[in-house]
Scaffold this active site. Structure first.
Site, mmCIF file in Angstrom:
data_model
loop_
_atom_site.group_PDB
_atom_site.id
_atom_site.type_symbol
_atom_site.label_atom_id
_atom_site.label_comp_id
_atom_site.label_asym_id
_atom_site.label_seq_id
_atom_site.Cartn_x
_atom_site.Cartn_y
_atom_site.Cartn_z
ATOM 1 N N ARG A 1 0.843 -1.214 0.000
ATOM 2 C CA ARG A 1 0.000 0.000 0.000
ATOM 3 C C ARG A 1 0.870 1.253 0.000
ATOM 4 O O ARG A 1 0.593 2.219 -0.719
ATOM 5 C CB ARG A 1 -0.925 -0.006 1.226
ATOM 6 C CG ARG A 1 -2.010 -1.054 1.105
ATOM 7 C CD ARG A 1 -2.828 -1.227 2.358
ATOM 8 N NE ARG A 1 -3.905 -2.181 2.126
ATOM 9 C CZ ARG A 1 -4.441 -2.969 3.049
ATOM 10 N NH1 ARG A 1 -4.026 -2.909 4.297
ATOM 11 N NH2 ARG A 1 -5.414 -3.804 2.737
ATOM 12 N N HIS B 1 0.958 -5.561 11.920
ATOM 13 C CA HIS B 1 0.012 -5.475 10.811
ATOM 14 C C HIS B 1 -1.256 -4.909 11.415
ATOM 15 O O HIS B 1 -2.067 -5.633 12.010
ATOM 16 C CB HIS B 1 -0.260 -6.847 10.181
ATOM 17 C CG HIS B 1 -1.459 -6.809 9.272
ATOM 18 N ND1 HIS B 1 -1.496 -6.053 8.123
ATOM 19 C CD2 HIS B 1 -2.684 -7.378 9.369
ATOM 20 C CE1 HIS B 1 -2.678 -6.183 7.542
ATOM 21 N NE2 HIS B 1 -3.425 -6.974 8.287
#
Ligand code: NAD
Length: 317
Positions: free
Chosen positions: A157, A181
């Site tokens: 991303r 994460h």
């Protein structure tokens, strides 16, 4: 038991599991794929649907079928996606899934270890670092064989966000997102480089009038996951690609360095928690973890990630 390196078991066959299945098949990363879900009809249906696609000229004749845990006994790789996700409109924090999904990880792993300690395990279920830690520490499974997909997805991303800013191919962008994460993931700016141009002069190189707003990028990396969930109901395509990246690294013995989650063993002074740092992946799993240079601020952010995951672990019943 002789391991069939081309055999992959996918556990959990909903949004994420089905996307993983279809990417594995499309990229020809397996010769056999067995699907397991507590909802056996779902696994059966996904297997049937994908197996029909193997008749097409573009497809490889992969044996895709609904399976049982016995399929793990000769599998080369097991990918775990079982367990619910954050739903649209829910509190945007994966850590609140800890209790529910720890129980599911317990039931899934208890079955796996009846049949194998040979297969590589790729963890996807959230909260990813809690699940990776639990699976790595509670079952006497070889730790180097457990790879949490971790911040590879945030790293994808991040690269996309920078690529869009500078109108450049994201594959020209190097740089890691590290830590949890989840909400405390952070881009390690000191690792960023675009095609050898470094980071400091990018605005000049790319004639970018507006100076790069690092804080906005940091926020976007975390927020964009919830944007996807709120817009389409779930995330599955990016994570399926991340899982396939690990599979390729294992199958081709690539010795690739990727950010991924595993239990830290004193790296950066951190223990008793799983987090993402750069690690080398090959056919035998994680063969090295790298304590790359991080600035004081980045070290502090890594410590914050460790605290956040540790407190979720402590809160797990
Ligand atoms: P989902 O709720 O749609 O599906 C979960 C599936 O797991 C269901 O099919 C369910 O029947 C199955 N399941 C539940 N308990 C099981 C058990 N004990 N054994 C076997 N199967 C079981 O969720 P989803 O959208 O497919 O997401 C799956 C997981 O992946 C979630 O935890 C989600 O947060 C996570 N995820 C992780 C990342 C990442 O980057 N690591 C990205 C996206 C999603």
């Amino acid at each position: 038991m002789i391991v069939n390196k081309g055999k992959i078991v996918v556990i959990g066959t909903s949004n994420v599991g089905s996307a993983v299945l279809n990417k594995l098949a499309d990229f020809q990363l397996a010769s056999e794929i067995a699907l397991i879900d507590i909802n056996a009809d779902k696994a059966k249906g996904e297997a049937l649907d994908s197996s029909h696609a193997t008749s097409c000229i573009y497809s490889t004749n992969i044996d895709i079928h609904c399976g049982t845990y016995e399929d793990c006994k000769d599998a080369g790789i097991i990918i775990i996606t079982a367990g619910p996700s954050i739903r649209p409109g829910e509190t945007p924090d994966r850590l609140r899934l800890a209790n529910t999904n720890a129980k599911i990880m317990h039931s899934v792993m208890s079955e796996i270890v009846k049949y194998t300690k040979e297969a590589m395990i790729i963890m996807i279920t959230n909260p990813l670092d809690v699940a990776t830690y639990y699976v790595s520490t509670a079952f006497d499974y070889p730790r180097e064989k457990i790879i949490g997909t971790g911040t590879l997805l945030e790293t994808f991303r991040f690269r996309r966000i920078l690529a869009d800013k500078y109108c450049v191919d994201p594959k020209n962008i190097h740089g890691y997102v590290l830590g949890e994460h989840g909400n405390s993931a952070f881009p390690a700016w000191s690792t960023v480089d675009i095609a050898g141009l470094g980071l400091d002069n990018l605005d000049e190189y790319f004639h970018h009038a507006e100076k790069l707003d690092r804080k906005a990028v940091e926020d976007e990396i975390v927020k964009v996951a919830y944007d996807v969930i709120n817009l389409k109901g779930f995330t599955n395509t990016g994570i399926a690609m991340a899982a396939c990246r690990f599979v390729k690294s294992i199958l081709y013995d690539e010795h690739t360095i990727l950010p991924c989650s595993a239990v830290l063993n004193g790296e950066y002074g951190i223990k008793s928690v799983a987090l993402s740092i750069p690690r080398m992946i090959c056919s035998s799993g994680i063969v090295r973890s790298f304590e790359i240079y991080l600035t004081d601020k980045e070290l502090e952010l890594l410590q914050q990630s460790a605290k956040s995951v540790r407190s979720a672990l402590d809160g797990c019943k």
